[in-house]
Design a protein around this motif. Structure first.
Motif, PDB file in Angstrom:
ATOM      1  N   LYS A  78      -4.884  -3.339  -7.019  1.00  0.00           N
ATOM      2  CA  LYS A  78      -3.905  -4.424  -7.003  1.00  0.00           C
ATOM      3  C   LYS A  78      -4.517  -5.652  -6.331  1.00  0.00           C
ATOM      4  O   LYS A  78      -5.357  -5.548  -5.460  1.00  0.00           O
ATOM      5  CB  LYS A  78      -2.650  -3.988  -6.253  1.00  0.00           C
ATOM      6  N   SER A  79      -4.060  -6.812  -6.736  1.00  0.00           N
ATOM      7  CA  SER A  79      -4.540  -8.078  -6.197  1.00  0.00           C
ATOM      8  C   SER A  79      -4.180  -8.205  -4.720  1.00  0.00           C
ATOM      9  O   SER A  79      -3.120  -7.777  -4.283  1.00  0.00           O
ATOM     10  CB  SER A  79      -3.919  -9.229  -6.982  1.00  0.00           C
ATOM     11  N   GLN A  80      -5.065  -8.826  -3.964  1.00  0.00           N
ATOM     12  CA  GLN A  80      -4.856  -9.021  -2.525  1.00  0.00           C
ATOM     13  C   GLN A  80      -4.764 -10.505  -2.178  1.00  0.00           C
ATOM     14  O   GLN A  80      -5.215 -10.925  -1.126  1.00  0.00           O
ATOM     15  CB  GLN A  80      -6.009  -8.372  -1.744  1.00  0.00           C
ATOM     16  N   TYR A  81      -4.213 -11.318  -3.080  1.00  0.00           N
ATOM     17  CA  TYR A  81      -4.138 -12.750  -2.823  1.00  0.00           C
ATOM     18  C   TYR A  81      -3.248 -13.050  -1.617  1.00  0.00           C
ATOM     19  O   TYR A  81      -2.216 -12.443  -1.419  1.00  0.00           O
ATOM     20  CB  TYR A  81      -3.582 -13.508  -4.038  1.00  0.00           C
ATOM     21  N   THR A  82      -3.670 -14.028  -0.831  1.00  0.00           N
ATOM     22  CA  THR A  82      -2.872 -14.480   0.304  1.00  0.00           C
ATOM     23  C   THR A  82      -2.162 -15.767  -0.093  1.00  0.00           C
ATOM     24  O   THR A  82      -2.584 -16.446  -1.037  1.00  0.00           O
ATOM     25  CB  THR A  82      -3.775 -14.740   1.533  1.00  0.00           C
ATOM     26  N   SER A 109     -14.210 -21.969   0.425  1.00  0.00           N
ATOM     27  CA  SER A 109     -13.233 -20.978  -0.033  1.00  0.00           C
ATOM     28  C   SER A 109     -13.445 -19.612   0.602  1.00  0.00           C
ATOM     29  O   SER A 109     -12.524 -18.805   0.639  1.00  0.00           O
ATOM     30  CB  SER A 109     -13.307 -20.840  -1.553  1.00  0.00           C
ATOM     31  N   ILE A 139      -1.107 -19.604  -0.372  1.00  0.00           N
ATOM     32  CA  ILE A 139      -1.936 -20.810  -0.346  1.00  0.00           C
ATOM     33  C   ILE A 139      -1.526 -21.676   0.833  1.00  0.00           C
ATOM     34  O   ILE A 139      -0.353 -21.959   1.052  1.00  0.00           O
ATOM     35  CB  ILE A 139      -1.805 -21.592  -1.667  1.00  0.00           C
TER      36      ILE A 139
END
Length: 186
Positions: free
Chosen positions: A29-33, A79, A35
């Motif tokens: 699963k994606s672990q995006y934080t 980034s 923005i």
């Protein structure tokens, strides 16, 4: 009978290994934080200043292909500043080692499709051995062969550009109270 059992066991092992391999390709699963808009603004300012200086150097040395290599460094710096590949040692030494690989390969092998591939491979080996892995270094080695650079390329514009972009990013990234750069210099 024994051969049949061994063959069946081998077949099951192969099938299980193949299934396990295919499952790994699925990913996680994606672990995006979330923005951080303030961080994006600081990043934009830093990239603008860093790349502006790199373009200036590129024009000064009439070497437009330098920009993509250090542009990729800017992406890592702003980034993924907390990554080991984004630390000053990796950026500066990684670019210099890669530039050396490119120049030496060009000096001995000339410009061939295989000499460019050799230079990038050599850059990866040298960055790994010097613990200075920095992915944009591969492009720096490529440019060194492709444009037929001399040994001065290692120091200016490559080392100079890598130092400038690292110092500017340290100044910009640390404006944010939520971020710290670098984690280490050497």
């Amino acid at each position: 009978m024994e051969k049949a059992k061994l063959a069946e066991k081998g077949s099951r092992l192969y099938t299980r290994t193949l299934v396990d391999y295919l499952i790994k390709l699925r990913g996680e699963k994606s672990q995006y934080t979330p923005i951080n808009v303030r961080g994006v603004i600081f990043n934009s300012l830093g990239v603008f200043l860093s790349i502006g200086l790199i373009v200036f150097l590129s024009n000064l040395y009439t070497l437009p292909l330098l920009v993509p290599s250090l542009g990729a460094t800017a992406i890592l710096l702003y980034s993924a500043w907390d990554s080991p590949m984004s630390q000053p040692r990796n950026i500066i030494l990684g670019h210099m080692v890669s530039a050396t690989a490119g120049v030496v390969t060009y000096y001995f092998m000339g410009i061939q499709w295989w000499s460019i591939a050799l230079a990038v491979s050599l850059a990866i080996v040298l960055m790994t051995l010097t613990r200075s892995l920095h992915p944009p270094g591969g492009a720096t080695a490529f440019i060194g062969v492709y444009t037929g650079q001399s040994f001065i390329y290692i120091f200016t514009p490559v080392a100079l550009g890598a130092i400038f972009i690292t110092v500017i990013s340290a100044l910009i990234i640390n404006i944010s109270p939520d971020r710290k750069y670098p984690y280490y210099w050497l």
